[in-house]
Design a protein around this motif. Structure first.
Motif, PDB file in Angstrom:
ATOM      1  N   MET A  44       0.826  -1.210   0.000  1.00  0.00           N
ATOM      2  CA  MET A  44       0.000   0.000   0.000  1.00  0.00           C
ATOM      3  C   MET A  44       0.865   1.266   0.000  1.00  0.00           C
ATOM      4  N   GLU A  45       1.955   1.253   0.759  1.00  0.00           N
ATOM      5  CA  GLU A  45       2.861   2.407   0.758  1.00  0.00           C
ATOM      6  C   GLU A  45       3.397   2.659  -0.651  1.00  0.00           C
ATOM      7  N   LEU A  46       3.823   1.590  -1.315  1.00  0.00           N
ATOM      8  CA  LEU A  46       4.357   1.732  -2.669  1.00  0.00           C
ATOM      9  C   LEU A  46       3.302   2.234  -3.637  1.00  0.00           C
ATOM     10  N   PHE A  51       7.777   6.238   0.167  1.00  0.00           N
ATOM     11  CA  PHE A  51       9.076   5.568   0.276  1.00  0.00           C
ATOM     12  C   PHE A  51       8.937   4.344   1.165  1.00  0.00           C
ATOM     13  N   LEU A  52       9.507   3.236   0.718  1.00  0.00           N
ATOM     14  CA  LEU A  52       9.497   2.006   1.505  1.00  0.00           C
ATOM     15  C   LEU A  52      10.933   1.702   1.911  1.00  0.00           C
ATOM     16  N   ASP A  65      17.828  -9.681  10.545  1.00  0.00           N
ATOM     17  CA  ASP A  65      17.443  -8.347  10.085  1.00  0.00           C
ATOM     18  C   ASP A  65      16.537  -8.383   8.867  1.00  0.00           C
ATOM     19  N   VAL A  66      16.342  -9.568   8.247  1.00  0.00           N
ATOM     20  CA  VAL A  66      15.431  -9.643   7.105  1.00  0.00           C
ATOM     21  C   VAL A  66      13.974  -9.549   7.567  1.00  0.00           C
ATOM     22  N   LEU A  67      13.755  -9.714   8.850  1.00  0.00           N
ATOM     23  CA  LEU A  67      12.396  -9.622   9.404  1.00  0.00           C
ATOM     24  C   LEU A  67      12.198  -8.267  10.060  1.00  0.00           C
ATOM     25  N   PRO A  68      11.015  -7.736  10.094  1.00  0.00           N
ATOM     26  CA  PRO A  68       9.782  -8.278   9.517  1.00  0.00           C
ATOM     27  C   PRO A  68       9.753  -8.098   8.006  1.00  0.00           C
ATOM     28  N   THR A  69       8.863  -8.821   7.370  1.00  0.00           N
ATOM     29  CA  THR A  69       8.725  -8.733   5.926  1.00  0.00           C
ATOM     30  C   THR A  69       7.940  -7.478   5.567  1.00  0.00           C
ATOM     31  N   GLY A  70       7.826  -7.239   4.273  1.00  0.00           N
ATOM     32  CA  GLY A  70       7.035  -6.097   3.811  1.00  0.00           C
ATOM     33  C   GLY A  70       7.861  -4.849   3.586  1.00  0.00           C
ATOM     34  N   ARG A  71       9.173  -5.004   3.508  1.00  0.00           N
ATOM     35  CA  ARG A  71      10.028  -3.858   3.218  1.00  0.00           C
ATOM     36  C   ARG A  71      10.641  -4.030   1.834  1.00  0.00           C
ATOM     37  N   ASN A  72      11.316  -3.011   1.349  1.00  0.00           N
ATOM     38  CA  ASN A  72      11.925  -3.026   0.026  1.00  0.00           C
ATOM     39  C   ASN A  72      13.196  -3.871   0.078  1.00  0.00           C
TER      40      ASN A  72
END
Length: 110
Positions: A44-46, A51-52, A65-72
């Protein structure tokens, strides 16, 4: 604690609970990160042109550091690339190893 009982029931009766505290804190952190799924929020941000924040990708066991998901997510982890100094040391160690093996093998590569 429930995890202590589960470990004992699994056949490890000599478990020392105080030795498990660090591991259990880490696992609890990982669980919180996994359930903090932000996939839909990130999309939704994208879609809104926002900016993500970038984040590393990969295995959450090797890099939490890969968590949480939902980032760029990006695939390149700069911290995993050897430095020039590390490459030079590796070359020196490899050269010395090959020299030793050649000496042991009559001047021939093994």
């Amino acid at each position: 604690k429930p995890y202590t009982k589960a470990i004992i029931d699994a056949g490890f009766p000599n478990v020392q609970e105080e030795r498990l505290e660090g591991v259990m804190k880490y696992l609890e952190f990982c669980l919180k990160q996994v359930v903090a799924n932000n996939e839909l929020g990130g999309i939704m941000e994208l879609l809104n042109g926002e900016f993500l924040m970038p984040a590393p990708g990969g295995d959450p066991i090797r890099n939490p550091d890969v968590l949480p998901t939902g980032r760029n997510m990006h695939a390149l982890d700069p911290s995993a690339i050897p430095t020039q100094a590390a490459v030079e040391v590796a070359e020196d160690v490899t050269r010395k190893l090959l020299e030793k093996l050649m000496d042991e093998n009559g001047g021939q590569y093994p």
